[in-house]
Write a protein that holds these residues in place. Sequence first.
Motif, short mmCIF file in Angstrom:
data_model
loop_
_atom_site.label_atom_id
_atom_site.label_comp_id
_atom_site.label_asym_id
_atom_site.label_seq_id
_atom_site.Cartn_x
_atom_site.Cartn_y
_atom_site.Cartn_z
N LEU A 176 55.99 -11.42 -38.99
CA LEU A 176 55.98 -12.37 -37.94
C LEU A 176 56.00 -13.71 -38.30
O LEU A 176 55.21 -13.85 -39.24
N THR A 177 56.89 -14.60 -38.22
CA THR A 177 56.98 -15.91 -38.89
C THR A 177 56.78 -16.92 -37.67
O THR A 177 57.48 -16.90 -36.71
N ILE A 178 55.54 -17.56 -37.89
CA ILE A 178 55.21 -18.48 -36.52
C ILE A 178 54.83 -19.88 -36.98
O ILE A 178 54.14 -19.89 -37.90
N LYS A 179 55.38 -20.58 -36.27
CA LYS A 179 55.21 -22.14 -36.20
C LYS A 179 54.12 -22.41 -35.56
O LYS A 179 53.92 -22.17 -34.32
N ARG A 180 53.35 -23.34 -36.08
CA ARG A 180 52.34 -24.01 -35.14
C ARG A 180 53.02 -24.91 -34.13
O ARG A 180 53.60 -25.74 -34.64
N LEU A 181 52.56 -24.71 -32.98
CA LEU A 181 53.09 -25.65 -31.78
C LEU A 181 51.81 -26.58 -31.44
O LEU A 181 50.89 -26.38 -31.41
N PRO A 182 52.26 -27.99 -31.31
CA PRO A 182 51.43 -28.89 -30.95
C PRO A 182 50.63 -28.52 -29.65
O PRO A 182 51.75 -28.30 -28.73
N GLY A 183 49.37 -28.26 -29.60
CA GLY A 183 49.08 -28.10 -28.40
C GLY A 183 48.97 -26.45 -27.87
O GLY A 183 48.45 -26.25 -27.21
N GLY A 184 49.54 -25.81 -28.82
CA GLY A 184 49.93 -24.42 -28.50
C GLY A 184 48.54 -23.48 -28.96
O GLY A 184 47.74 -23.72 -29.90
N LEU A 185 48.13 -22.85 -27.77
CA LEU A 185 46.64 -22.05 -27.97
C LEU A 185 46.98 -21.01 -28.81
O LEU A 185 46.22 -20.84 -29.74
N VAL A 186 47.70 -20.23 -28.74
CA VAL A 186 47.97 -18.92 -29.53
C VAL A 186 48.37 -19.11 -30.84
O VAL A 186 47.79 -18.73 -31.94
N THR A 187 49.52 -19.95 -30.97
CA THR A 187 50.01 -20.28 -32.54
C THR A 187 48.87 -21.09 -33.30
O THR A 187 48.65 -20.67 -34.58
N ASN A 188 48.15 -21.79 -32.68
CA ASN A 188 47.09 -22.59 -33.55
C ASN A 188 45.84 -21.44 -33.56
O ASN A 188 45.32 -21.64 -35.00
N TRP A 189 45.77 -20.70 -32.84
CA TRP A 189 44.63 -19.57 -33.15
C TRP A 189 45.11 -18.78 -34.38
O TRP A 189 44.27 -18.47 -35.18
N LEU A 190 46.26 -18.28 -34.27
CA LEU A 190 47.02 -17.49 -35.21
C LEU A 190 46.66 -18.15 -36.55
O LEU A 190 46.17 -17.65 -37.69
N HIS A 191 47.01 -19.47 -36.57
CA HIS A 191 46.99 -20.21 -38.05
C HIS A 191 45.64 -20.37 -38.45
O HIS A 191 45.18 -20.22 -39.70
N ASP A 192 44.56 -20.91 -37.50
CA ASP A 192 43.25 -21.21 -38.13
C ASP A 192 42.19 -19.93 -38.07
O ASP A 192 41.35 -20.07 -38.76
N ARG A 193 42.78 -18.77 -37.21
CA ARG A 193 41.54 -17.86 -37.03
C ARG A 193 41.82 -16.33 -37.77
O ARG A 193 41.05 -15.79 -38.25
N VAL A 194 43.23 -16.25 -37.96
CA VAL A 194 43.57 -14.69 -38.39
C VAL A 194 43.54 -15.03 -39.79
O VAL A 194 44.16 -15.69 -40.60
N VAL A 195 42.90 -13.83 -40.51
CA VAL A 195 42.82 -13.64 -41.90
C VAL A 195 42.97 -12.28 -41.99
O VAL A 195 42.93 -11.43 -41.17
N PRO A 196 43.41 -11.82 -43.32
CA PRO A 196 43.75 -10.26 -43.66
C PRO A 196 42.41 -9.48 -43.39
O PRO A 196 41.43 -9.77 -43.16
N GLY A 197 42.64 -8.23 -42.57
CA GLY A 197 41.85 -7.33 -42.24
C GLY A 197 41.74 -7.49 -40.74
O GLY A 197 41.36 -6.36 -40.17
N GLN A 198 42.11 -8.31 -40.11
CA GLN A 198 42.00 -8.68 -38.73
C GLN A 198 43.08 -7.47 -37.90
O GLN A 198 44.08 -7.50 -38.54
N VAL A 199 42.72 -7.29 -36.65
CA VAL A 199 43.75 -6.37 -35.99
C VAL A 199 44.18 -7.21 -34.65
O VAL A 199 43.37 -7.76 -33.93
N ILE A 200 45.39 -7.14 -34.56
CA ILE A 200 46.31 -7.81 -33.24
C ILE A 200 46.90 -6.67 -32.61
O ILE A 200 47.27 -5.46 -33.24
N GLY A 201 47.20 -6.74 -31.38
CA GLY A 201 47.99 -6.08 -30.71
C GLY A 201 49.63 -6.18 -30.67
O GLY A 201 49.97 -7.30 -30.56
N LEU A 202 50.24 -5.00 -30.72
CA LEU A 202 51.76 -5.14 -30.60
C LEU A 202 52.11 -4.30 -29.34
O LEU A 202 51.52 -3.23 -29.08
N GLY A 203 53.28 -4.89 -28.95
CA GLY A 203 53.87 -4.22 -27.85
C GLY A 203 55.21 -3.45 -28.44
O GLY A 203 55.37 -3.62 -29.27
N GLU A 204 55.91 -2.71 -27.71
CA GLU A 204 57.12 -2.32 -28.09
C GLU A 204 58.12 -3.28 -28.49
O GLU A 204 58.15 -4.43 -27.41
#
Lengths: 368, 363
Positions: free
Chosen positions: A110-138
């Motif tokens: 997934l290639t994700i751009k940080r959005l100004p004020g974006g809750l999820v995109t900023n969280w992904l950029h700032d908090r997600v490190v290798p080893g962590q698990v996130i959920g995917l839908g179909e």
Amino acid sequence: MLARVTQSKTIHWLGRQLSNQDNPESWLDPVLAKINPMWVQAYTPARVEQVIQETADTRTFVLRPARRWTGFRAGQHVNICTEIDGVRRNRTFSLSSSPLLWETQGLVTLTIKRLPGGLVTNWLHDRVVPGQVIGLGEAFGEFLIPEPAQPVLFIAGGSGITPVVSQLETMAAQDYPAPVTLLYFVRTHRDVIAGEKLRALASRHSTLTVQVIATNESEEPRFLRGEDLDGIANLKSREVYLCGPKGLMDLAGDLLHQRGVTDDRIHSTFFAPPAPAQLEGTELGGQVTFANSDVQVGSKGDANLLEIAEAAGLTPQYGCRMGICHQCSCRKTSGTVINRLTGQVSGAGEENVQLCISVPRGPVSVDV
Amino acid sequence: MKKLNETQLQELEQDLNAIRDEVLADLGERDARYIRRIIRLHRTLEIGGRVMMPFGFIPPVFLAATASLGVAKILENMEIGHNVMHGQYDWMNDPNLHSQTYEWDTVCTADSWRRTHNYEHHTYTNVIGKDRDYGYAVLRLSDEDEWKPWHSLQFINYILLSVLFQWGVGLHELESEKLRRREIRWRDKLPFLKDFARKGGRQAFKDYVFFPLLTLPVAPIVLAGNIGANLIRNLWSSTVIFCGHFTQDAETFSEAECEGESKGHWYLRQLTGSSNFTGGRWLHILSGHLSYQVEHHVFPDLPAHRYPEISEKVQAVCLKHGIPYNTGSFARQYGTVLNQIFRYSLPDRVRTRLEGRSAPQAI
Ligand code: FES
């Protein structure tokens, strides 16, 4: 394993009787999540393998979904599910890798751009490190490569390039026999996402032409122009794919129509980021869609969703009408609402809202 | 009920809203972790109970299995189901913890509960004639309810109600008293009865058919253990719930009093119509924090594990406005409930003579 077992109808029925849940397979999730988050059943868990910095504000997340995930086709999106401060957030992103990577190595990106004020995109950029698990839908979406092969024009803007990268890689892998042109608009050349990859693809495949256009590097903004399109060989016989901010998509649509490209040849996928939440938003009301009853009505001022529904002749469940009993809670599928009690503005995605205290701000769609 | 004028009521509303806002602003990770922990504990106890039960021919194992399953059911009904269905965890946006879709491990269907409890009881708390939870249309607990000869047997009714509590709660929406008085027809209740049969059947199937059959040679033991677990849950939950509104000092209200009331007035009614009991941490958890019934009634949709934290603030507000805050030890509160049930089983004349005071004036 559990997923396979619950595919059997009888066992699923039995599971419902025993667990009192419509999705009994997730009954044990709170326990499983603690032991191994990759065992969770409610969604497909995906482990983050690697995080790659693409540009200053864009990162690619390499994920390894649990094997039961059913895969995707180039150009499709996926909902991801994360928990931020105890709240489960779902967001849609397009897959930027080719399905081949999933089939051969069990990976997706997934290639994700940080959005100004974006809750999820900023969280992904700032908090997600290798080893962590996130959920995917179909995976879902109809933004698919034409079959059989036909000449194609892609017009992408900014992070709208992500599904296109997946498509171009897939086409290259199959030695796509028809000419393919990409017009890629970026603010400056530093904002090019997957530049290396695009260059490599273009040099390896003679049928692929890539043109990167920077909009903000000259005095005058340099947007899409008629000449850009006129330079493309037999434009009218091409299948056109648009993906980017709304301004670019509208402009492209107009220019294409003027050149006789018909709507059935234009495919677009909406990729405009939602405007960041503005707490003092005073513009209330908007078009409300009650999806289950197939009713659409406009609303003005601070009428709440319950009143709006009733005025439209619907009878949603309610109790106290003052925000206490949650009899009126239901699923909002898109749009923003303001909570009348707290003054809080909701996100734009799917979530549960109380009809009796939710005031629409702009177009809203709810499952009523 | 203590009388407050409009300005005072408004002030009361603001004070309580301030407490609510503070908690709402602070909801997050901690609350999610708490409820998931309780769910993990529930799953562990339920699985543990089910696995141990077939070995119940060893007496201590039988006790452990029954207790484990009973406590699991208590946790699920009180701290998880009841609270989730109040919308306390809706903000988590987790479809498995959402008030409108949660279904709990008891005979009463979630839909019926949402109507009779979340709406009727929480909107019309202790309003005689409107809150059918007051005495469950079985018990006479206030002067406003006229004495009838069959009330003299209400202690027996009380015991039956407690033993079969989940079935009583499940049938609550039938409004049998109105059927008896022919105010409504059986026909109107068919959709409800259908749902009730489906859910009741599911519960009975699970505990009294499926698991015993699954462990066939020891079926009677498993059956007995499952009945025991349901009984433990029934007795405990009815006791907790009775302590919430039927204690001596919990007030009742007339319909006229609450006609077109303001939010402040509603708050006042919740404060004076409910009663708490004190105890240790696990007593609170096992009661689904209904030991903080006052806080629960004022803020039914705040996560219940927050009630102990906000209790002091609520007490301060009560003190400021001169509103009684009804609390006491579990034993004391329960004692007053039993006393109430007994007192009101007597004809008014006998009761007042026993209590040595003059009969209440007829209105
Ligand atoms: S009707 Fe009671 S919360 Fe909306």
